[in-house]
Design an enzyme around this catalytic site. Structure first.
Site, PDB file in Angstrom:
ATOM      1  N   GLY A 264       0.833  -1.200   0.000  1.00 14.35           N
ATOM      2  CA  GLY A 264       0.000   0.000   0.000  1.00 14.35           C
ATOM      3  C   GLY A 264       0.870   1.255   0.000  1.00 14.35           C
ATOM      4  N   THR A 265       1.946   1.209   0.753  1.00 15.08           N
ATOM      5  CA  THR A 265       2.841   2.367   0.846  1.00 15.08           C
ATOM      6  C   THR A 265       3.379   2.754  -0.533  1.00 15.08           C
ATOM      7  OG1 THR A 265       3.444   1.735   3.087  1.00 15.08           O
ATOM      8  CG2 THR A 265       4.976   3.198   1.949  1.00 15.08           C
TER       9      THR A 265
ATOM     10  N   ASN B  51      -7.274   4.378   9.853  1.00 14.04           N
ATOM     11  CA  ASN B  51      -6.826   3.104  10.429  1.00 14.04           C
ATOM     12  C   ASN B  51      -6.920   3.066  11.952  1.00 14.04           C
ATOM     13  OD1 ASN B  51      -4.741   5.028   9.512  1.00 14.04           O
ATOM     14  ND2 ASN B  51      -3.369   3.810  10.779  1.00 14.04           N
TER      15      ASN B  51
ATOM     16  N   GLN C 128      -7.576   0.592   4.366  1.00  6.23           N
ATOM     17  CA  GLN C 128      -8.364   0.050   5.485  1.00  6.23           C
ATOM     18  C   GLN C 128      -9.826  -0.175   5.119  1.00  6.23           C
ATOM     19  OE1 GLN C 128      -7.490  -1.216   8.292  1.00  6.23           O
ATOM     20  NE2 GLN C 128      -5.358  -0.564   8.415  1.00  6.23           N
TER      21      GLN C 128
ATOM     22  N   SER D 287      -4.065  -2.649  -0.264  1.00  6.39           N
ATOM     23  CA  SER D 287      -2.989  -3.508   0.234  1.00  6.39           C
ATOM     24  C   SER D 287      -3.557  -4.885   0.550  1.00  6.39           C
ATOM     25  CB  SER D 287      -2.379  -2.885   1.491  1.00  6.39           C
ATOM     26  OG  SER D 287      -1.407  -3.751   2.020  1.00  6.39           O
TER      27      SER D 287
ATOM     28  N   HIS E  79      -2.491  -7.353   2.457  1.00 13.96           N
ATOM     29  CA  HIS E  79      -2.398  -7.985   3.788  1.00 13.96           C
ATOM     30  C   HIS E  79      -3.471  -7.506   4.771  1.00 13.96           C
ATOM     31  CE1 HIS E  79      -0.176  -5.020   6.462  1.00 13.96           C
ATOM     32  NE2 HIS E  79       0.090  -4.486   5.286  1.00 13.96           N
TER      33      HIS E  79
ATOM     34  N   THR F 296       9.729  -7.731 -12.047  1.00 12.39           N
ATOM     35  CA  THR F 296       8.988  -8.991 -12.240  1.00 12.39           C
ATOM     36  C   THR F 296       7.936  -9.128 -11.146  1.00 12.39           C
ATOM     37  OG1 THR F 296      10.966  -9.924 -13.205  1.00 12.39           O
ATOM     38  CG2 THR F 296       9.267 -11.491 -12.518  1.00 12.39           C
TER      39      THR F 296
ATOM     40  N   CYS G 210       5.297   4.613  19.876  1.00 10.00           N
ATOM     41  CA  CYS G 210       6.411   4.665  20.809  1.00 10.00           C
ATOM     42  C   CYS G 210       7.650   5.109  20.047  1.00 10.00           C
ATOM     43  CB  CYS G 210       6.632   3.286  21.413  1.00 10.00           C
ATOM     44  SG  CYS G 210       7.553   3.336  22.930  1.00 10.00           S
TER      45      CYS G 210
HETATM   46  N1  PLP Z   1      -2.644   3.161   4.546  1.00  8.65           N
HETATM   47  C1  PLP Z   1      -3.300   2.763   5.650  1.00  8.65           C
HETATM   48  C2  PLP Z   1      -4.547   3.482   6.063  1.00  8.65           C
HETATM   49  C3  PLP Z   1      -2.825   1.693   6.401  1.00  8.65           C
HETATM   50  O1  PLP Z   1      -3.466   1.317   7.509  1.00  8.65           O
HETATM   51  C4  PLP Z   1      -1.637   1.042   5.963  1.00  8.65           C
HETATM   52  C5  PLP Z   1      -1.053  -0.085   6.748  1.00  8.65           C
HETATM   53  O2  PLP Z   1      -1.079  -0.087   7.965  1.00  8.65           O
HETATM   54  C6  PLP Z   1      -1.000   1.495   4.807  1.00  8.65           C
HETATM   55  C7  PLP Z   1      -1.535   2.560   4.125  1.00  8.65           C
HETATM   56  C8  PLP Z   1       0.270   0.862   4.301  1.00  8.65           C
HETATM   57  O3  PLP Z   1       0.042  -0.360   3.685  1.00  8.65           O
HETATM   58  P1  PLP Z   1       1.273  -1.396   3.515  1.00  8.65           P
HETATM   59  O4  PLP Z   1       1.517  -1.984   4.857  1.00  8.65           O
HETATM   60  O5  PLP Z   1       0.794  -2.411   2.521  1.00  8.65           O
HETATM   61  O6  PLP Z   1       2.420  -0.612   2.984  1.00  8.65           O
END
Ligand code: PLP
Length: 394
Positions: free
Chosen positions: A71-72, A150, A178, A198, A200, A236, A324
């Site tokens: 996602g990042t 999130n 999310q 994302s 996961h 790839t 933290c």
């Molecule tokens: N955006 C939100 C709202 C998220 O909660 C997260 C992951 O915690 C991400 C982006 C990032 O996704 P990834 O872990 O696949 O990079």
């Protein structure tokens, strides 16, 4: 012993059918999807199926989906692309409560001279659309607003955000990481130009993401290399991960209604029972519109880290609304933006339920939590307890 996992916004387990779908692409069908011979071609076809399934989750066309590494990456690449394709425009609008994938990339852009507007939220974590309208300028390259937060689960009105951007001719991106699989997503009803996902968070493995790019919208690749993903992302493909993503997207779409109704009922029970059984607890963020799985609660007079440690000893995983950093507890930027006082923010916990959460697990939490809070309050230093009252607002 399997933990009681109430942290599904952090990540989710890989669903059994998703694991089954991906294994053949690790064991037997390990060819390169770009190879011209049949052994590669059949793998390319599996990618096509995964792309169509992922597109269906958001009502997009398969060709509008680019698979990424997370996602990042999807989020970073949209910010990068918006500035690279509009060199005269040096202004980005986002919100103060985005994930660090957006906020830290924006901070990086600021250091390169890009002007960033961080839209504020109100005490319930809601966005003021008039503030968005007022912030858009001729040099705005992108508006990037998350679909669901999130930490609190609060949903932003993305259809309206997208319409405002469209009327002003500004590209619009939403971080839907999310929201996917928890609420319906439709890029025809919420006409954003870009949307990040994302795998996961959807019961598929970590390290796979997707980016929706509306057909006809400009995009400058972030990873430059081979011509994979129709030239939009070099490298790839993570074939097994992408197949898993497609399978997870299909299951999420099929189960969306039933999963969210069941999970919402469990979350509501968890939240209501904590609020009524433990004095000095407040919910952070609006009750609605909100993700059906998320509850963010502040426990007056205690530090979240203490609660988490004691929950961990009971085999219960939850998460704190604080980050933290270098040994000191920084209140969460989301709660800070909502104006939640520091001590209340430091005592905040996020419970996020998922497809595999059960009523028994919630009951177990409800059984142990009141005792944990009472014990921590008993040991809390006096200044922490000053001002605490059993009749504090819930
Ligand atoms: N955006 C939100 C709202 C998220 O909660 C997260 C992951 O915690 C991400 C982006 C990032 O996704 P990834 O872990 O696949 O990079």
């Amino acid at each position: 012993m399997r933990p009681i996992y109430l942290d599904n916004n952090a990540t989710t387990p890989v669903a059994p059918e998703v694991l089954e779908a991906m294994l053949p692409f690790l064991r037997d069908n390990w060819g390169n999807p770009s190879s011209a011979y049949a052994f590669g071609h059949s793998i390319g076809m599996a990618l096509d199926t995964a792309r169509a399934r992922t597109a269906d989750l958001i009502n997009a066309e398969p060709r509008e989906i680019v698979f990424t590494g997370c996602g990042t990456e999807s989020i970073n690449s949209v910010l990068h692309s918006a500035l690279a394709t509009q060199p005269g425009k040096k202004h980005v609008i986002t919100t103060a409560v985005e994930h660090s994938a957006t906020l830290k990339y924006c901070a990086f852009l600021e250091r390169q001279g890009v002007d960033i507007t961080y839209l504020p939220v109100d005490g319930s974590g809601r966005l003021e659309l008039d503030q968005l309208r007022a912030a858009i300028r001729a040099e705005t390259a992108l508006v990037s607003v998350m679909w669901a937060n999130n930490e609190t689960g609060v949903l932003f009105p993305i259809a309206e955000v997208a319409e405002i951007c469209r009327a002003k001719g500004v590209p619009c991106h939403t971080d839907a990481v999310q929201a996917a699989g928890k609420v319906p997503l439709d890029v025809r009803l919420a006409p954003v130009d870009y949307l990040s996902l994302s795998a996961h968070k959807l019961y598929a493995p970590k390290g796979v993401g997707a980016l929706y790019i509306r057909r006809g919208v400009k995009y400058q690749p972030y990873l430059i290399g081979g011509s994979q993903e129709r030239g939009r992302r070099g490298g790839t493909e993570n074939v097994a991960g992408i197949v898993a993503f497609g399978q997870a997207a299909e299951v999420a779409r099929a189960k969306l209604e039933s999963d969210s109704a069941r999970i919402r009922a469990l979350r509501d029970k968890l939240e209501q029972q904590i609020l009524s059984a433990i004095p000095g607890v407040r919910r952070n963020g609006a009750a609605e519109p909100r993700l059906p799985n998320t509850a963010n609660l502040s426990f007056e007079g205690v530090e979240a880290e203490g609660i988490l440690l004691m929950l961990d000893q009971e085999g219960i995983c939850a998460s704190s609304g604080s980050a933290c950093t270098t040994g000191s507890l920084e209140p969460s930027h989301v709660l800070r933006a909502m104006g939640v006082p520091g001590d209340r923010a430091r005592g905040s916990l996020r419970f996020s339920l998922g497809r595999f959460s059960s009523a028994e697990e919630v009951d177990r939490l409800l059984q142990v939590l009141p005792g944990i809070i009472a014990k921590l309050r008993q040991y809390a230093p006096l200044p922490e307890r000053a001002g605490f009252s059993a009749t504090a607002a819930r």
